[in-house]
Design an enzyme around this catalytic site. Sequence first.
Site, mmCIF file in Angstrom:
data_model
loop_
_atom_site.group_PDB
_atom_site.id
_atom_site.type_symbol
_atom_site.label_atom_id
_atom_site.label_comp_id
_atom_site.label_asym_id
_atom_site.label_seq_id
_atom_site.Cartn_x
_atom_site.Cartn_y
_atom_site.Cartn_z
ATOM 1 N N HIS A 1 19.653 -57.774 -78.036
ATOM 2 C CA HIS A 1 20.105 -58.271 -76.738
ATOM 3 C C HIS A 1 19.489 -59.620 -76.427
ATOM 4 O O HIS A 1 18.604 -60.104 -77.134
ATOM 5 C CB HIS A 1 19.845 -57.258 -75.608
ATOM 6 N N CYS B 1 12.671 -63.231 -73.853
ATOM 7 C CA CYS B 1 13.856 -62.358 -73.832
ATOM 8 C C CYS B 1 15.146 -63.155 -73.705
ATOM 9 O O CYS B 1 16.231 -62.628 -73.891
ATOM 10 C CB CYS B 1 13.749 -61.352 -72.698
ATOM 11 N N HIS C 1 17.268 -60.833 -79.859
ATOM 12 C CA HIS C 1 16.150 -60.118 -80.482
ATOM 13 C C HIS C 1 16.444 -58.637 -80.328
ATOM 14 O O HIS C 1 17.301 -58.253 -79.536
ATOM 15 C CB HIS C 1 14.807 -60.495 -79.825
ATOM 16 N N HIS D 1 15.415 -54.264 -80.281
ATOM 17 C CA HIS D 1 14.471 -53.218 -79.895
ATOM 18 C C HIS D 1 14.880 -51.911 -80.559
ATOM 19 O O HIS D 1 16.064 -51.677 -80.801
ATOM 20 C CB HIS D 1 14.476 -52.989 -78.378
ATOM 21 N N ASP E 1 24.214 -48.096 -81.175
ATOM 22 C CA ASP E 1 23.330 -48.252 -82.336
ATOM 23 C C ASP E 1 23.839 -49.369 -83.249
ATOM 24 O O ASP E 1 25.030 -49.417 -83.574
ATOM 25 C CB ASP E 1 23.239 -46.939 -83.109
ATOM 26 N N HIS E 2 22.915 -50.246 -83.646
ATOM 27 C CA HIS E 2 23.231 -51.399 -84.514
ATOM 28 C C HIS E 2 24.252 -52.336 -83.889
ATOM 29 O O HIS E 2 25.032 -52.980 -84.599
ATOM 30 C CB HIS E 2 23.662 -50.942 -85.916
ATOM 31 N N GLU F 1 11.984 -49.027 -74.123
ATOM 32 C CA GLU F 1 12.351 -50.249 -74.844
ATOM 33 C C GLU F 1 11.270 -50.591 -75.865
ATOM 34 O O GLU F 1 11.552 -51.106 -76.942
ATOM 35 C CB GLU F 1 12.558 -51.401 -73.866
HETATM 36 NI NI NI Z 1 14.220 -57.500 -75.135
#
Ligand code: NI
Length: 139
Positions: free
Chosen positions: A17, A36, A42, A44, A82-83, A128
Amino acid sequence: MLEKVAVFRRATFNAAHRLYRKDWSDEKNNSVFGLCNNHNFHGHNYVLVVKLIGEVDPETGYVIDLKDLKEIIKDEVEERFDHRNLNLDCPEFEHLNPTVENIAIVIYRHLSKRLDLNKYELSLRLYETDNNFVEYPVE
Ligand code: NI
């Protein structure tokens, strides 16, 4: 009166995100969202814990068949997120900043379509990172 028990199911998904607002300048986005707001995104490793409170069925001894809850979470959360790149791949976040708070609310809405909320009290935690997590709804 039937006993109430809380049951939990944990699931994980990995997603990318970027936190930013299109209507803000780069400077303001950087000052509010810092790293962020990295333009190239990036990721998580999100950990979701779903909690259901309900009455124990005297016949089965179950609040819910955890196989069913597992499938609902797989369909509504893992297969959706996911992914994925939350900003680019997921219409939910086209106009909504994918903060852990907003992701938790979106997940709650998806799960609540599949569960009888007259029968179950649904809440969830979304991690997160090991140290940063949210709970929704708030008691
Ligand atoms: Ni983040």
